[in-house]
Design a protein around this motif. Structure first.
Motif, PDB file in Angstrom:
ATOM      1  N   ASN A  64       0.818  -1.076  -0.019  1.00 50.96           N
ATOM      2  CA  ASN A  64      -0.072  -0.002  -0.035  1.00 50.96           C
ATOM      3  C   ASN A  64       0.915   1.159   0.033  1.00 50.96           C
ATOM      4  O   ASN A  64       2.178   1.190   0.090  1.00 50.96           O
ATOM      5  CB  ASN A  64      -0.955   0.068   1.242  1.00 50.96           C
ATOM      6  CG  ASN A  64      -0.074   0.010   2.579  1.00 50.96           C
ATOM      7  OD1 ASN A  64       0.927   0.245   2.535  1.00 50.96           O
ATOM      8  ND2 ASN A  64      -0.880  -0.218   3.614  1.00 50.96           N
ATOM      9  N   PHE A  65       0.287   2.255  -0.026  1.00 47.87           N
ATOM     10  CA  PHE A  65       1.173   3.570  -0.029  1.00 47.87           C
ATOM     11  C   PHE A  65       2.022   3.768   1.138  1.00 47.87           C
ATOM     12  O   PHE A  65       3.047   4.269   0.875  1.00 47.87           O
ATOM     13  CB  PHE A  65       0.113   4.890  -0.011  1.00 47.87           C
ATOM     14  CG  PHE A  65       0.804   6.386  -0.454  1.00 47.87           C
ATOM     15  CD1 PHE A  65       1.137   6.532  -1.568  1.00 47.87           C
ATOM     16  CD2 PHE A  65       1.098   6.997   0.610  1.00 47.87           C
ATOM     17  CE1 PHE A  65       1.709   7.696  -2.104  1.00 47.87           C
ATOM     18  CE2 PHE A  65       1.596   8.141   0.325  1.00 47.87           C
ATOM     19  CZ  PHE A  65       1.900   8.794  -0.779  1.00 47.87           C
ATOM     20  N   GLU A  66       1.498   3.617   2.310  1.00 48.19           N
ATOM     21  CA  GLU A  66       2.545   3.654   3.349  1.00 48.19           C
ATOM     22  C   GLU A  66       3.702   2.718   3.236  1.00 48.19           C
ATOM     23  O   GLU A  66       4.837   3.329   3.553  1.00 48.19           O
ATOM     24  CB  GLU A  66       1.879   3.294   4.723  1.00 48.19           C
ATOM     25  CG  GLU A  66       0.619   4.398   5.125  1.00 48.19           C
ATOM     26  CD  GLU A  66      -0.459   4.488   4.259  1.00 48.19           C
ATOM     27  OE1 GLU A  66      -0.775   3.376   3.780  1.00 48.19           O
ATOM     28  OE2 GLU A  66      -1.105   5.397   4.290  1.00 48.19           O
ATOM     29  N   LYS A  67       3.450   1.460   2.723  1.00 51.20           N
ATOM     30  CA  LYS A  67       4.732   0.616   2.593  1.00 51.20           C
ATOM     31  C   LYS A  67       5.554   0.985   1.554  1.00 51.20           C
ATOM     32  O   LYS A  67       6.642   0.923   1.656  1.00 51.20           O
ATOM     33  CB  LYS A  67       3.977  -0.828   2.578  1.00 51.20           C
ATOM     34  CG  LYS A  67       5.158  -1.918   2.381  1.00 51.20           C
ATOM     35  CD  LYS A  67       5.979  -1.981   3.578  1.00 51.20           C
ATOM     36  CE  LYS A  67       7.106  -3.006   3.391  1.00 51.20           C
ATOM     37  NZ  LYS A  67       8.306  -3.248   4.311  1.00 51.20           N
ATOM     38  N   LEU A  68       4.916   1.670   0.421  1.00 50.69           N
ATOM     39  CA  LEU A  68       5.864   2.009  -0.415  1.00 50.69           C
ATOM     40  C   LEU A  68       6.408   3.158  -0.297  1.00 50.69           C
ATOM     41  O   LEU A  68       7.748   3.348  -0.764  1.00 50.69           O
ATOM     42  CB  LEU A  68       4.998   2.457  -1.849  1.00 50.69           C
ATOM     43  CG  LEU A  68       4.426   1.397  -2.811  1.00 50.69           C
ATOM     44  CD1 LEU A  68       3.539   1.739  -3.849  1.00 50.69           C
ATOM     45  CD2 LEU A  68       5.487   0.436  -3.328  1.00 50.69           C
ATOM     46  N   THR A  69       6.134   3.960   0.691  1.00 54.58           N
ATOM     47  CA  THR A  69       6.885   5.106   0.891  1.00 54.58           C
ATOM     48  C   THR A  69       8.057   4.654   1.916  1.00 54.58           C
ATOM     49  O   THR A  69       9.341   5.159   1.598  1.00 54.58           O
ATOM     50  CB  THR A  69       6.174   6.242   2.063  1.00 54.58           C
ATOM     51  OG1 THR A  69       5.562   5.772   2.958  1.00 54.58           O
ATOM     52  CG2 THR A  69       5.232   6.948   0.846  1.00 54.58           C
ATOM     53  N   ILE A  70       8.041   3.505   2.696  1.00 57.49           N
ATOM     54  CA  ILE A  70       8.967   3.159   3.439  1.00 57.49           C
ATOM     55  C   ILE A  70      10.190   2.321   2.319  1.00 57.49           C
ATOM     56  O   ILE A  70      11.377   2.409   2.548  1.00 57.49           O
ATOM     57  CB  ILE A  70       8.578   2.093   4.242  1.00 57.49           C
ATOM     58  CG1 ILE A  70       7.593   2.779   5.437  1.00 57.49           C
ATOM     59  CG2 ILE A  70       9.839   0.880   5.085  1.00 57.49           C
ATOM     60  CD1 ILE A  70       6.757   1.652   6.505  1.00 57.49           C
ATOM     61  N   LEU A  71       9.718   1.632   1.394  1.00 58.03           N
ATOM     62  CA  LEU A  71      10.560   0.871   0.337  1.00 58.03           C
ATOM     63  C   LEU A  71      11.002   2.192  -0.251  1.00 58.03           C
ATOM     64  O   LEU A  71      12.232   1.692  -0.610  1.00 58.03           O
ATOM     65  CB  LEU A  71       9.632   0.063  -0.437  1.00 58.03           C
ATOM     66  CG  LEU A  71       9.136  -1.212   0.142  1.00 58.03           C
ATOM     67  CD1 LEU A  71       7.986  -1.832  -0.740  1.00 58.03           C
ATOM     68  CD2 LEU A  71      10.187  -2.006   0.722  1.00 58.03           C
ATOM     69  N   LEU A  72      10.518   2.992  -0.589  1.00 59.75           N
ATOM     70  CA  LEU A  72      11.191   4.147  -1.265  1.00 59.75           C
ATOM     71  C   LEU A  72      12.273   4.931  -0.452  1.00 59.75           C
ATOM     72  O   LEU A  72      13.241   4.943  -1.296  1.00 59.75           O
ATOM     73  CB  LEU A  72      10.280   5.266  -1.501  1.00 59.75           C
ATOM     74  CG  LEU A  72      10.605   6.470  -2.573  1.00 59.75           C
ATOM     75  CD1 LEU A  72      11.174   6.315  -3.713  1.00 59.75           C
ATOM     76  CD2 LEU A  72       9.459   7.592  -2.600  1.00 59.75           C
ATOM     77  N   ARG A  73      12.121   4.933   0.814  1.00 61.60           N
ATOM     78  CA  ARG A  73      13.228   5.192   1.648  1.00 61.60           C
ATOM     79  C   ARG A  73      14.322   4.373   1.858  1.00 61.60           C
ATOM     80  O   ARG A  73      15.501   4.657   1.963  1.00 61.60           O
ATOM     81  CB  ARG A  73      12.662   5.595   3.035  1.00 61.60           C
ATOM     82  CG  ARG A  73      13.534   6.775   3.739  1.00 61.60           C
ATOM     83  CD  ARG A  73      12.745   7.086   4.938  1.00 61.60           C
ATOM     84  NE  ARG A  73      11.872   6.209   5.850  1.00 61.60           N
ATOM     85  CZ  ARG A  73      10.577   6.307   6.029  1.00 61.60           C
ATOM     86  NH1 ARG A  73      10.071   7.473   5.411  1.00 61.60           N
ATOM     87  NH2 ARG A  73       9.663   5.514   6.237  1.00 61.60           N
ATOM     88  N   GLU A  74      14.104   3.059   1.972  1.00 57.85           N
ATOM     89  CA  GLU A  74      15.173   2.122   1.938  1.00 57.85           C
ATOM     90  C   GLU A  74      15.798   1.851   0.709  1.00 57.85           C
ATOM     91  O   GLU A  74      16.912   1.726   0.912  1.00 57.85           O
ATOM     92  CB  GLU A  74      14.314   0.605   2.372  1.00 57.85           C
ATOM     93  CG  GLU A  74      13.887   0.873   3.717  1.00 57.85           C
ATOM     94  CD  GLU A  74      13.001  -0.490   4.109  1.00 57.85           C
ATOM     95  OE1 GLU A  74      12.855  -1.433   3.229  1.00 57.85           O
ATOM     96  OE2 GLU A  74      12.450  -0.691   5.381  1.00 57.85           O
ATOM     97  N   ILE A  75      14.978   1.792  -0.306  1.00 64.00           N
ATOM     98  CA  ILE A  75      15.426   1.451  -1.785  1.00 64.00           C
ATOM     99  C   ILE A  75      16.425   2.609  -2.387  1.00 64.00           C
ATOM    100  O   ILE A  75      17.390   2.417  -2.877  1.00 64.00           O
ATOM    101  CB  ILE A  75      14.603   0.907  -2.565  1.00 64.00           C
ATOM    102  CG1 ILE A  75      14.201  -0.366  -2.003  1.00 64.00           C
ATOM    103  CG2 ILE A  75      15.109   0.509  -4.185  1.00 64.00           C
ATOM    104  CD1 ILE A  75      12.942  -0.991  -2.498  1.00 64.00           C
ATOM    105  N   LYS A  76      15.633   3.601  -2.137  1.00 65.57           N
ATOM    106  CA  LYS A  76      16.276   4.922  -2.963  1.00 65.57           C
ATOM    107  C   LYS A  76      16.794   6.110  -2.056  1.00 65.57           C
ATOM    108  O   LYS A  76      17.162   7.078  -2.735  1.00 65.57           O
ATOM    109  CB  LYS A  76      15.066   5.537  -4.108  1.00 65.57           C
ATOM    110  CG  LYS A  76      14.772   4.579  -5.174  1.00 65.57           C
ATOM    111  CD  LYS A  76      15.781   4.363  -6.290  1.00 65.57           C
ATOM    112  CE  LYS A  76      15.492   3.530  -7.440  1.00 65.57           C
ATOM    113  NZ  LYS A  76      16.685   3.314  -8.399  1.00 65.57           N
TER     114      LYS A  76
END
Length: 166
Positions: A64-76
């Motif tokens: 979901n959006f919240e998890k994607l923002t976490i992944l965005l921070r971790e990956i990029k």
């Protein structure tokens, strides 16, 4: 079409119906444009993240959006919440969810954070409409909202392309 102009100078019922149909079509078109913009942003974001973190592709595709923002921070190393456009992108995500799924958590969030989407609805009717699941059918996205969503997605990708090179 401004409320005072609906129906023309003589307020003929057929003209009122025509004008209201035109207005409804315009608001539906704006919601559709927001849906296209948001769905494209989501698809591109998922692709961009999955292309970098292939081992996390399944998680990226299902987040979901919240998890994607976490992944965005971790990956990029890109914090969406720290960007000036972050709130507009979150709002766009909620608008897309409302357009796709109707009355639910995203619609409730939007009615709390952006009550102006329903400012045209009489206060006495609002509770009845919302209680009947008509929140999405009475939501009105403006041209200014569409412009904000466009600016937010464009600004995000400008920042993302700089972050990608680091």
């Amino acid at each position: 079409m401004p409320r005072e102009e609906v129906g023309g100078p003589r307020k003929f019922i057929t003209q009122i119906a025509t004008d209201n149909s035109h207005n409804a079509l315009c608001y539906e078109a704006r919601l559709s444009f927001a849906l296209i913009m948001g769905a494209t942003f989501e698809r591109q974001l998922r692709f961009w993240l999955a292309a970098t973190a292939k081992q996390q592709r399944y998680v990226i595709e299902k987040s979901n959006f919240e998890k994607l923002t976490i992944l965005l921070r971790e990956i990029k190393s890109l914090d969406l919440n720290a960007l000036p456009e972050g709130a507009d992108l979150q709002e766009l995500w909620n608008v897309v969810n409302v357009a796709r799924h109707g009355d639910g958590n995203s619609a409730i969030k939007l009615s709390e954070t952006r009550p102006e989407f329903w400012s045209h609805v009489d206060c006495g009717l609002k509770d009845r409409y919302f209680g009947s699941g008509l929140r999405v059918h009475t939501m009105r996205i403006s041209d200014d909202d569409l412009a904000r969503y466009y600016r937010a997605t464009a600004a995000f990708w400008q920042v993302a392309m700089v972050a990608k090179r680091k």
